[in-house]
Design a protein around this motif. Sequence first.
Motif, PDB file in Angstrom:
ATOM      1  N   ILE A 280       0.861  -1.170   0.000  1.00 34.25           N
ATOM      2  CA  ILE A 280       0.000   0.000   0.000  1.00 34.25           C
ATOM      3  C   ILE A 280       0.905   1.229   0.000  1.00 34.25           C
ATOM      4  N   TRP A 281       0.677   2.129  -0.959  1.00 37.57           N
ATOM      5  CA  TRP A 281       1.526   3.309  -1.104  1.00 37.57           C
ATOM      6  C   TRP A 281       0.711   4.572  -0.871  1.00 37.57           C
ATOM      7  N   ASP A 282       1.333   5.540  -0.207  1.00 40.26           N
ATOM      8  CA  ASP A 282       0.734   6.864  -0.127  1.00 40.26           C
ATOM      9  C   ASP A 282       1.037   7.555  -1.450  1.00 40.26           C
ATOM     10  N   MET A 283      -0.034   7.929  -2.152  1.00 39.18           N
ATOM     11  CA  MET A 283       0.118   8.468  -3.496  1.00 39.18           C
ATOM     12  C   MET A 283       1.056   9.683  -3.523  1.00 39.18           C
ATOM     13  N   ARG A 284       0.898  10.573  -2.542  1.00 40.15           N
ATOM     14  CA  ARG A 284       1.603  11.846  -2.571  1.00 40.15           C
ATOM     15  C   ARG A 284       3.041  11.724  -2.078  1.00 40.15           C
ATOM     16  N   THR A 285       3.204  11.062  -0.919  1.00 41.70           N
ATOM     17  CA  THR A 285       4.547  11.017  -0.307  1.00 41.70           C
ATOM     18  C   THR A 285       5.395   9.858  -0.831  1.00 41.70           C
ATOM     19  N   LYS A 286       4.770   8.950  -1.599  1.00 47.90           N
ATOM     20  CA  LYS A 286       5.454   7.779  -2.158  1.00 47.90           C
ATOM     21  C   LYS A 286       5.887   6.775  -1.079  1.00 47.90           C
ATOM     22  N   ALA A 287       5.381   6.941   0.152  1.00 54.30           N
ATOM     23  CA  ALA A 287       5.780   6.043   1.245  1.00 54.30           C
ATOM     24  C   ALA A 287       5.082   4.696   1.097  1.00 54.30           C
ATOM     25  N   ASN A 288       5.815   3.631   1.427  1.00 53.15           N
ATOM     26  CA  ASN A 288       5.241   2.288   1.463  1.00 53.15           C
ATOM     27  C   ASN A 288       4.541   2.146   2.823  1.00 53.15           C
ATOM     28  N   VAL A 289       3.252   2.483   2.857  1.00 53.78           N
ATOM     29  CA  VAL A 289       2.524   2.551   4.129  1.00 53.78           C
ATOM     30  C   VAL A 289       2.426   1.179   4.780  1.00 53.78           C
ATOM     31  N   HIS A 290       2.018   0.174   3.997  1.00 53.32           N
ATOM     32  CA  HIS A 290       1.903  -1.190   4.531  1.00 53.32           C
ATOM     33  C   HIS A 290       2.497  -2.150   3.516  1.00 53.32           C
ATOM     34  N   THR A 291       3.097  -3.200   4.015  1.00 56.39           N
ATOM     35  CA  THR A 291       3.430  -4.339   3.166  1.00 56.39           C
ATOM     36  C   THR A 291       2.564  -5.487   3.652  1.00 56.39           C
ATOM     37  N   LEU A 292       1.652  -5.938   2.808  1.00 61.54           N
ATOM     38  CA  LEU A 292       0.698  -6.969   3.225  1.00 61.54           C
ATOM     39  C   LEU A 292       1.317  -8.332   2.940  1.00 61.54           C
ATOM     40  N   THR A 293       1.835  -8.954   4.001  1.00 64.66           N
ATOM     41  CA  THR A 293       2.503 -10.241   3.824  1.00 64.66           C
ATOM     42  C   THR A 293       1.600 -11.357   4.334  1.00 64.66           C
ATOM     43  N   GLY A 294       1.771 -12.530   3.801  1.00 64.55           N
ATOM     44  CA  GLY A 294       0.955 -13.670   4.213  1.00 64.55           C
ATOM     45  C   GLY A 294       0.799 -14.674   3.091  1.00 64.55           C
ATOM     46  N   HIS A 295       0.709 -14.175   1.860  1.00 63.05           N
ATOM     47  CA  HIS A 295       0.642 -15.105   0.729  1.00 63.05           C
ATOM     48  C   HIS A 295       1.988 -15.807   0.582  1.00 63.05           C
ATOM     49  N   THR A 296       1.951 -17.034   0.060  1.00 67.80           N
ATOM     50  CA  THR A 296       3.194 -17.799  -0.060  1.00 67.80           C
ATOM     51  C   THR A 296       3.623 -17.928  -1.516  1.00 67.80           C
ATOM     52  N   ASN A 297       2.953 -17.200  -2.403  1.00 69.27           N
ATOM     53  CA  ASN A 297       3.322 -17.247  -3.810  1.00 69.27           C
ATOM     54  C   ASN A 297       2.877 -15.939  -4.459  1.00 69.27           C
ATOM     55  N   THR A 298       3.189 -15.800  -5.743  1.00 69.39           N
ATOM     56  CA  THR A 298       2.828 -14.588  -6.496  1.00 69.39           C
ATOM     57  C   THR A 298       1.417 -14.112  -6.187  1.00 69.39           C
ATOM     58  N   VAL A 299       1.282 -12.820  -5.914  1.00 69.56           N
ATOM     59  CA  VAL A 299      -0.046 -12.224  -5.733  1.00 69.56           C
ATOM     60  C   VAL A 299      -0.434 -11.640  -7.084  1.00 69.56           C
ATOM     61  N   ALA A 300      -1.341 -12.337  -7.774  1.00 65.11           N
ATOM     62  CA  ALA A 300      -1.620 -12.026  -9.171  1.00 65.11           C
ATOM     63  C   ALA A 300      -2.628 -10.909  -9.324  1.00 65.11           C
ATOM     64  N   SER A 301      -3.449 -10.689  -8.285  1.00 67.06           N
ATOM     65  CA  SER A 301      -4.530  -9.729  -8.451  1.00 67.06           C
ATOM     66  C   SER A 301      -4.802  -9.006  -7.144  1.00 67.06           C
ATOM     67  N   VAL A 302      -4.994  -7.697  -7.237  1.00 61.38           N
ATOM     68  CA  VAL A 302      -5.372  -6.925  -6.045  1.00 61.38           C
ATOM     69  C   VAL A 302      -6.490  -5.977  -6.456  1.00 61.38           C
ATOM     70  N   VAL A 303      -7.507  -5.836  -5.593  1.00 64.26           N
ATOM     71  CA  VAL A 303      -8.572  -4.861  -5.847  1.00 64.26           C
ATOM     72  C   VAL A 303      -8.792  -4.052  -4.575  1.00 64.26           C
ATOM     73  N   ALA A 304      -9.320  -2.839  -4.753  1.00 62.75           N
ATOM     74  CA  ALA A 304      -9.571  -1.958  -3.606  1.00 62.75           C
ATOM     75  C   ALA A 304     -10.988  -1.428  -3.693  1.00 62.75           C
ATOM     76  N   GLN A 305     -11.628  -1.271  -2.532  1.00 62.87           N
ATOM     77  CA  GLN A 305     -12.960  -0.680  -2.501  1.00 62.87           C
ATOM     78  C   GLN A 305     -13.088   0.203  -1.267  1.00 62.87           C
ATOM     79  N   ALA A 306     -14.145   1.026  -1.247  1.00 63.09           N
ATOM     80  CA  ALA A 306     -14.275   2.029  -0.189  1.00 63.09           C
ATOM     81  C   ALA A 306     -14.709   1.428   1.141  1.00 63.09           C
ATOM     82  N   THR A 307     -15.377   0.259   1.096  1.00 72.37           N
ATOM     83  CA  THR A 307     -15.893  -0.355   2.324  1.00 72.37           C
ATOM     84  C   THR A 307     -15.077  -1.600   2.649  1.00 72.37           C
ATOM     85  N   ASN A 308     -15.167  -2.053   3.901  1.00 75.81           N
ATOM     86  CA  ASN A 308     -14.370  -3.223   4.293  1.00 75.81           C
ATOM     87  C   ASN A 308     -14.881  -4.484   3.620  1.00 75.81           C
TER      88      ASN A 308
END
Length: 480
Positions: A280-308
């Motif tokens: 997860i990147w902060d668009m403006r500051t370019k900071a790597n806000v979070h690194t979401l670790t847990g998968h054990t292989n290539t993460v082929a797809s990511v989607v984002a939405q406004a609600t949990n």
Amino acid sequence: NSMEDVQKHSVHTLIFRSLKRTHDLFVSNQGNLPEIDDRLEKLRRSIKAKDSYGLVLDRAVKTSEARKGAGADKPLLAITDGGAGGDSSNSGQLIKFHANGRGAEKIPPLVTGAHTSLVRASMPSNGADKSAGAHGSGSNLQLIPKKAPTIPKPKWHAPWKLSRVISGHLGWVRCIAVEPGNEWFATGAGDRVIKIWDLASGKLKLSLTGHVSTVRGVAVSSKHPYLFSCGEDRQVKCWDLEYNKVIRHYHGHLSAVYSLALHPTIDVLATSGRDSTARIWDMRTKANVHTLTGHTNTVASVVAQATNPQIITGSHDSTVRLWDLAAGKSVCTLTNHKKSVRSIVLHPSLYMFASASPDNIKQWRCPEGNFVQNISGHTAIVNCMAANNDGVLVSGGDNGTMFFWDWRTGYNFQRFQAPVQPGSMDSEAGIFAMCFDQSGTRLITAEADKTIKVYKEDDEASEESHPVNWRPELLKRRKF
């Protein structure tokens, strides 16, 4: 002759049918406990009392005798029916609560007699004695058969047809994004170029060079004049479309970046790739806000939405993960797929998403990720999916096949394989990405024959010319 009409089934089919009937027969009283036997209940209580309170039982007896001697044998709880009389023991009719036994009135059991797998239509009357049983005259128990679960009929969708083929890329076309104003769309390809095309005419407007390897993901911001891209060169770039230049780089991925998604309401972007993480990147500051670790292989797809869950990822480790964006932690892992998950798609209006794997396309309900249904039949490696507000779900295969499904019922209303560009080999059929335009009336696909294909609904088609051929008994074979 009537004997010949009976359809012959294999032993296998008959056994499964028998299993299903048995299941239906007992399903309604699956959780019911056997009726309570008073004698056994008394026995159980006395054993428990002796076991737990054996040392002080005599004291309890002495206390109650002392009370009796003092004349304190007034009922602790007396509810009268309003009859006159000072003495509570004979004023009107008493419904007494006995501390030692059950209530004074015998309340009939809820289901009388033999348990049958039928739903009760009315409560048994108080006079229903046990001996009469469920079929006796003493019971006003109507038995109505349980209704079989109905499968909703699919909505009719017009079939789709190829309306335009756009060529211009010199490599496999790997990704597409339509801009929010629906004027143009961007594609990225194996020739390392991002091209901007006019949606109405299909003409090339602009080529952006800067990546040094295949471009695997593009996204256009709805709030800023920015285009984001990621590629196999581990780079994530932000392009300013007013100057057509890269203005920011997001450094951090250790390997190829395969997918990219913009958050609809917060200025962050999510990327995922071959280093088994999503970032997860902060668009403006370019900071790597979070690194979401847990998968054990290539993460082929990511989607984002406004609600949990605000971030959902699909990986080649065959799991789908839902993430808490604020904490940067995995909330839930869906392990139902047996093979790698290459695509996740959010439904534009329903609070649902679908994940695609060669074994099945599965639909899930947010926010918990409850499984809704399997959509099976696309027997290929499914590279990509797209869904529109009309309830059309499209899946694109690595072998160039496209399947069109009704979102709600999973009915496959159309399937085809677009012919490859003249001069390409048949093995170059493959769909890498697809998306609907903002109106949901045009479908754009990115393909292995280096072309971009635009599809639209067939205007001439009607329910009469293309009827829904819905046979639920065929689809629901794999129940057990």
